[in-house]
Design an enzyme around this catalytic site. Structure first.
Site: not given
Ligand SMILES: Nc1ncnc2c1ncn2[C@@H]1O[C@H](COP(=O)(O)OP(=O)(O)OP(=O)(O)O)[C@@H](O)[C@H]1O
Ligand SMILES: *[C@@H]1O[C@H](CO)[C@@H](O)[C@H](O)[C@H]1NC(C)=O
Ligand SMILES: *[C@@H]1O[C@H](CO)[C@@H](O)[C@H](O)[C@H]1NC(C)=O
Ligand SMILES: *[C@@H]1O[C@H](CO)[C@@H](O)[C@H](O)[C@H]1NC(C)=O
Ligand SMILES: *[C@@H]1O[C@H](CO)[C@@H](O)[C@H](O)[C@H]1NC(C)=O
Length: 500
Positions: A135, A139, A156, A277
């Site tokens: 995903g 960010t 991540k 959020d």
């Molecule tokens: N441990 C994990 N296992 C599987 N998928 C994950 C995991 N952590 C995050 N994801 C996927 O990755 C995506 C992005 O991670 P995250 O939400 O932390 O990023 P972000 O950039 O903060 O997202 P947003 O723009 O939605 O705030 C999540 O929406 C989720 O679908």
């Protein structure tokens, strides 16, 4: 997410990620021996690395650092008594006074001698194999990998193609500073994951923060700052559309887990935490458990106030007013914000639809009391646990006539073969009709209500709550021995559906 829309784009991105992971690991290992004498000479002032015209960027960087400090300040007093933030700042690190310099940046790099849960460091990323992208968001980017010894995990990173990075680059044209700015969100998340351990929060297995100074020397050029990687247990993004078509029991489980999480957050080791959020995409599931994975928008402070008017919670169609406490804080606002968000993003979609008849009055009560914010999180959790108790014990089925089983012939130690399947609503399988039941009596009442049903089979399989999975059939060709199963055959099937 936009990145995932196009398979070609996703493939290119994966290739990019694999290569950059490998490159950074290579560089990481080269740096390993020379960290101490790396060319990084900062005495801790963030400013000196950037041209003076970047005053605003420097200001923002310092603001983000200050946001993390209070989360670290209480480190070591965590409920589990471990120096949980030790890898971000050495144990003896003293948070500086608010306006002073925030200490050498090298203190933000990976420490050794970690204890506790967050034990994997940069070393565990050495033989990493990227598999695919799980995903991405504004960010961060999340990649499924196998660590050494084939352990699956999710890594991540900062999403260098994400909107956060893009926006910063447009404003400051400083890739290094922007990487650092965006990486603070991931660092904050790492600190929060260390401090907030709960079955419904994703488990941080480790993290890696590279030395910020090494990059340029090794000719990395554009990308700035030390690379930050969080090593998490791997989950599956929550698929709301899929959940809407799942059995009530599974939807109830998601809501129950969410309420357990919010109960924990309302009195966490850091105080009452609000998720600013709050959307399904911030959650994943791990072996059927809901887990929060996106914590960078969490806040641990209740807003300060002078009058009651400062304590209003605004939502698109509702607003709520709270009193301003004598201390000058909107006490309980974080808890209420979380609970109303749970109601509007989760409960309204998942909870009422097809709830078991014996439980609908309790479900309606939860819907009303959370939708009006009349119940607090404690009362809401109690209401959920009460439903779970009734559901597990079968007490909600008190109006089932026990005699309906008399219409069935039971064959113990058998299962059907050559079964004729039919489809039913909210089945555990797409092709047939598989539902969870308390016992054979409930299964018989379901079979009676399906005109196609002549037979059902209870296998030894159970759902998360301990209920049995029952398969309903309109016929079968033979019975085969199976110690775990029981077949129930309807004695007087309606003539038009008799296929046996
Ligand atoms: N441990 C994990 N296992 C599987 N998928 C994950 C995991 N952590 C995050 N994801 C996927 O990755 C995506 C992005 O991670 P995250 O939400 O932390 O990023 P972000 O950039 O903060 O997202 P947003 O723009 O939605 O705030 C999540 O929406 C989720 O679908
Ligand atoms: C250390 O930081 C101060 C500002 O706090 C700056 O004036 C000074 O030049 C720096 N010293 C070195 C050696 O970089
Ligand atoms: C709760 O119940 C009251 C009275 O029945 C009703 O007016 C109100 O709209 C309900 N609120 C929600 C959120 O369901
Ligand atoms: C909520 O429950 C916790 C224990 O789980 C308790 O310490 C706290 O006082 C309760 N809060 C309220 C408002 O009842
Ligand atoms: C199934 O459970 C119901 C409700 O608890 C009970 O009345 C009934 O007797 C049970 N049936 C069997 C076969 O145990």
């Amino acid at each position: 997410m936009p990145l995932m829309g196009n398979p070609l784009c996703a493939a290119a991105l994966l290739a990019f990620v694999v290569i950059s992971v490998l490159v950074s690991l290579l560089i990481g290992s080269l740096q390993h021996g020379s960290k101490a004498k790396s060319g990084y000479v900062s005495n801790g002032t963030l400013g000196e690395e950037f041209a003076p015209r970047h005053g605003e960027l420097i200001y923002q960087l310092n603001e983000r650092r200050k946001e993390i400090m209070p989360l670290l300040a209480t480190a070591g007093q965590g409920s589990r008594g471990q120096p949980s933030a030790s890898s971000l700042f050495p144990q003896q690190y003293q948070p500086p006074a608010a306006d002073s310099d925030l200490g050498p940046r090298s203190e933000l790099t990976d420490g050794s001698g970690l204890t506790g849960v967050d034990e994997m460091g940069c070393d565990s990323l050495v033989d990493v194999r990227a598999v695919d992208i799980l995903g991405s968001g504004y960010t961060k980017l999340v990649v499924r990998v196998f660590l050494s010894e084939d352990q699956p995990a999710a890594l991540k990173f900062v999403n260098e193609q994400g909107s956060d990075m893009e926006k910063c680059l447009q404003e400051f044209e400083d890739p290094r500073g922007c990487y650092e700015l965006v990486s603070y969100k991931l660092k904050k998340e790492i600190v929060l994951l260390q401090r907030l351990q709960h079955p419904n929060i994703i488990k941080l297995r480790g993290h890696c923060m590279e030395d910020a100074g090494g990059g340029e020397e090794e000719g990395e050029g554009e990308r700035g700052g030390g690379r930050v990687t969080a090593i998490l247990e791997q989950g599956h993004p929550l698929q709301m559309i899929q959940l809407l078509q799942s059995p009530w029991e599974e939807r109830f489980k998601v809501c129950l887990d969410l309420v357990r999480l919010l109960h924990f957050l309302s009195r966490s080791p850091l105080g009452s935490v609000a998720l600013l959020d709050f959307q399904p995409r911030q959650f994943v599931t791990v072996s059927g458990e809901l887990k929060l994975t996106d914590l960078d928008d969490a806040t641990v402070e209740e807003p300060a106030c002078q009058t009651d008017a400062d304590c209003t919670l605004q939502f698109p169609h509702r607003h709520f007013s709270l009193p301003c406490s004598a201390r000058g804080v909107c006490e309980g606002l974080n808890e209420k914000r979380n609970l109303y968000n749970a109601y509007r993003y989760f409960f309204t979609y998942l909870l009422p639809h097809q709830a078991p008849p014996g439980l609908t009055h309790l479900v309606d009560h939860i819907m009303n009391s959370t939708g009006e914010l009349r119940a607090d999180i404690n009362q809401t959790l109690e209401a959920f646990e009460h439903i779970l108790l009734l559901y597990k014990s079968g007490l909600h089925l008190d109006n089932l006539p026990p005699s309906i089983l008399k219409d069935y012939t039971v064959m113990h130690g058998m299962r059907t073969s050559g079964s004729v399947e039919y489809r039913c609503w909210l089945s555990y399988t797409h092709q047939g009709c598989v539902l969870s039941v308390h016992n054979a009596t409930e299964a018989a009442s379901i079979c009676n209500s399906h005109s196609q049903c002549t037979t059902f089979c209870l296998t030894g399989e159970r759902t998360w709550s301990g209920r049995h999975l029952a398969s309903f059939y309109s016929g079968f060709s033979s019975l085969v021995p199976d110690g775990m199963s029981e077949v129930y055959l309807r004695k007087a099937s309606p003539p038009e559906t008799a296929t046996v």
